[in-house]
Design an enzyme around this catalytic site. Structure first.
Site, PDB file in Angstrom:
ATOM      1  N   ASN A   6       0.856  -1.187   0.000  1.00 19.34           N
ATOM      2  CA  ASN A   6       0.000   0.000   0.000  1.00 19.34           C
ATOM      3  C   ASN A   6       0.901   1.250   0.000  1.00 19.34           C
ATOM      4  OD1 ASN A   6      -1.403   2.292   1.096  1.00 19.34           O
ATOM      5  ND2 ASN A   6      -3.063   0.933   1.686  1.00 19.34           N
ATOM      6  N   HIS A   9       0.932   6.186   1.988  1.00 15.67           N
ATOM      7  CA  HIS A   9       1.677   7.119   2.829  1.00 15.67           C
ATOM      8  C   HIS A   9       2.859   7.784   2.123  1.00 15.67           C
ATOM      9  CE1 HIS A   9      -1.036   6.681   5.995  1.00 15.67           C
ATOM     10  NE2 HIS A   9      -0.811   5.403   6.160  1.00 15.67           N
ATOM     11  N   HIS A  42      -5.808   3.601  -1.412  1.00 17.66           N
ATOM     12  CA  HIS A  42      -7.144   3.902  -0.894  1.00 17.66           C
ATOM     13  C   HIS A  42      -7.512   5.311  -1.360  1.00 17.66           C
ATOM     14  CE1 HIS A  42      -9.861   4.224   2.969  1.00 17.66           C
ATOM     15  NE2 HIS A  42     -10.517   4.514   1.856  1.00 17.66           N
ATOM     16  N   ARG A  44      -9.576   8.008  -0.864  1.00 18.99           N
ATOM     17  CA  ARG A  44     -10.545   8.470   0.140  1.00 18.99           C
ATOM     18  C   ARG A  44     -11.395   9.596  -0.417  1.00 18.99           C
ATOM     19  NH1 ARG A  44     -10.277   7.643   5.675  1.00 18.99           N
ATOM     20  NH2 ARG A  44      -8.819   6.033   6.270  1.00 18.99           N
ATOM     21  N   ARG A  48      -7.123  12.593   1.067  1.00 24.24           N
ATOM     22  CA  ARG A  48      -6.046  13.033   1.965  1.00 24.24           C
ATOM     23  C   ARG A  48      -4.678  12.476   1.577  1.00 24.24           C
ATOM     24  NH1 ARG A  48      -7.373   9.727   7.436  1.00 24.24           N
ATOM     25  NH2 ARG A  48      -9.316  10.866   7.274  1.00 24.24           N
ATOM     26  N   GLU A  69      -8.735   0.287  -2.553  1.00 24.34           N
ATOM     27  CA  GLU A  69      -9.584   0.321  -1.352  1.00 24.34           C
ATOM     28  C   GLU A  69     -10.561   1.471  -1.506  1.00 24.34           C
ATOM     29  OE1 GLU A  69      -7.268   0.733   2.169  1.00 24.34           O
ATOM     30  OE2 GLU A  69      -6.086  -1.041   1.757  1.00 24.34           O
ATOM     31  N   THR A 100      -8.006   3.476   8.681  1.00 24.00           N
ATOM     32  CA  THR A 100      -9.191   2.612   8.767  1.00 24.00           C
ATOM     33  C   THR A 100      -9.187   1.907  10.127  1.00 24.00           C
ATOM     34  OG1 THR A 100      -8.850   2.247   6.416  1.00 24.00           O
ATOM     35  CG2 THR A 100     -10.480   0.860   7.498  1.00 24.00           C
ATOM     36  N   GLU A 150     -11.017  -9.524   3.178  1.00 25.88           N
ATOM     37  CA  GLU A 150      -9.727  -9.148   3.770  1.00 25.88           C
ATOM     38  C   GLU A 150      -9.953  -9.074   5.278  1.00 25.88           C
ATOM     39  OE1 GLU A 150      -7.498  -5.728   2.267  1.00 25.88           O
ATOM     40  OE2 GLU A 150      -6.534  -5.525   4.219  1.00 25.88           O
ATOM     41  N   HIS A 190      -3.600  -4.664   7.843  1.00 26.41           N
ATOM     42  CA  HIS A 190      -3.666  -3.556   8.800  1.00 26.41           C
ATOM     43  C   HIS A 190      -2.726  -3.795   9.963  1.00 26.41           C
ATOM     44  CE1 HIS A 190      -4.979   0.087  10.650  1.00 26.41           C
ATOM     45  NE2 HIS A 190      -5.588   0.364   9.521  1.00 26.41           N
TER      46      HIS A 190
HETATM   47  N1  PXP Z   1      -5.805  -3.103   4.495  1.00 31.85           N
HETATM   48  C1  PXP Z   1      -6.720  -2.110   4.597  1.00 31.85           C
HETATM   49  C2  PXP Z   1      -8.135  -2.405   4.272  1.00 31.85           C
HETATM   50  C3  PXP Z   1      -6.344  -0.822   5.010  1.00 31.85           C
HETATM   51  O1  PXP Z   1      -7.269   0.143   5.106  1.00 31.85           O
HETATM   52  C4  PXP Z   1      -4.990  -0.567   5.294  1.00 31.85           C
HETATM   53  C5  PXP Z   1      -4.567   0.806   5.707  1.00 31.85           C
HETATM   54  O2  PXP Z   1      -4.717   1.677   4.643  1.00 31.85           O
HETATM   55  C6  PXP Z   1      -4.066  -1.620   5.149  1.00 31.85           C
HETATM   56  C7  PXP Z   1      -4.511  -2.891   4.769  1.00 31.85           C
HETATM   57  C8  PXP Z   1      -2.612  -1.426   5.401  1.00 31.85           C
HETATM   58  O3  PXP Z   1      -2.401  -1.093   6.730  1.00 31.85           O
HETATM   59  P1  PXP Z   1      -0.970  -0.626   7.206  1.00 31.85           P
HETATM   60  O4  PXP Z   1      -0.682   0.688   6.535  1.00 31.85           O
HETATM   61  O5  PXP Z   1      -1.119  -0.508   8.675  1.00 31.85           O
HETATM   62  O6  PXP Z   1       0.008  -1.693   6.788  1.00 31.85           O
END
Ligand code: PXP
Length: 241
Positions: A6, A9, A42, A44, A48, A69, A100, A150, A190
């Site tokens: 992902n 960030h 994601h 949003r 953001r 996402e 999330t 998931e 997550h």
């Molecule tokens: N899965 C989902 C559905 C999420 O919303 C997120 C966070 O954006 C992640 C996985 C990844 O989480 P992390 O950034 O904590 O690894």
């Protein structure tokens, strides 16, 4: 177990200055070279981090797979149907949250989620639903024809002490097995990181993990290549055991 990255960030850091660097698209392309199995973003409602430009460029440029996402709202559903990611992962979204916070409550929002799944299927997009490791929620997700679930691993990631960690891991293991029996694909994510993944990789019923924050943070210390390869090694090493 596949590993999808992902890159939200990277965009968070870019947006802190409102300029163009660092570019999440560039980061994603580098990560693909180093072996990730897919890229997750994601989009949003408040944009953001990732924006539509990022999403459309990723769609055009990445060669692994794109997992979008998204919340179950019409504006985003329309974009998703147009972009046609390989996978759309339905998540809850609250503007005030930092990230999330929980899985989608499928049972309480059945109609809207069912409608979203159907629209995405019409656009030939596979659908995953982000849910808690709760067997009733998994049954409800299967009933509305999701392809994949998931499992929210945030409680496992936040668990403190051996017993707590064991209990949370067990909940994920049981949920994954249950989903597999129903014929669903099983992803998880997550809060997964270089430490808690070492035990997590032993769960056989999980097809894919989605990891963001830990990898982006580590890449600041050791670079993108090493950050990605360290995680790939954790997953690969476990497979040999
Ligand atoms: N899965 C989902 C559905 C999420 O919303 C997120 C966070 O954006 C992640 C996985 C990844 O989480 P992390 O950034 O904590 O690894």
């Amino acid at each position: 177990m596949r590993f999808c990255l992902n890159v939200d960030h990277v965009a968070t850091i870019r947006n802190a200055r409102g300029e163009v660097q660092p570019d999440p698209v560039n980061f994603a392309l580098m990560a693909e070279q180093y072996g990730v199995d897919g890229i997750v973003v994601h989009l949003r409602e408040d944009r953001r981090h990732i924006n539509e430009r990022d999403l459309r460029l990723l769609r055009e440029l990445i060669t692994t797979k794109l997992d979008l996402e998204m919340a179950c709202v019409d504006d985003i559903i329309n974009i998703a149907c147009d972009v046609q990611p390989e996978l759309a992962t339905l998540v809850p979204e609250r503007r005030q949250e930092i990230t999330t916070e929980s899985g989608l409550n499928v049972i309480d929002n059945l109609k809207m989620i069912k409608y979203t799944v159907a629209r995405l299927h019409e656009a030939e997009t596979l659908v995953s639903i982000f849910i808690e490791p709760d067997l009733n929620q998994i049954d409800a997700a299967a009933e509305i024809n999701t392809d994949i679930i998931e499992i929210h691993t945030g409680h496992y990631a936040n668990a403190v002490g051996e017993d707590d960690i064991f209990d949370e891991l067990e909940k994920v293991r049981v949920a994954a097995k249950h989903a597999k029996k129903l014929g669903l694909g099983v992803n998880a994510g997550h809060g997964l990181n270089y430490i808690n993944m070492k035990e997590f990789v032993a769960i056989e019923d999980i097809d894919e993990v989605s990891i963001g924050h830990a990898i982006i943070a580590r890449s600041m210390y050791v670079g993108v290549e090493q950050a990605v390869k360290e995680m790939i090694n954790i997953i690969r090493f476990a497979k040999k055991d």
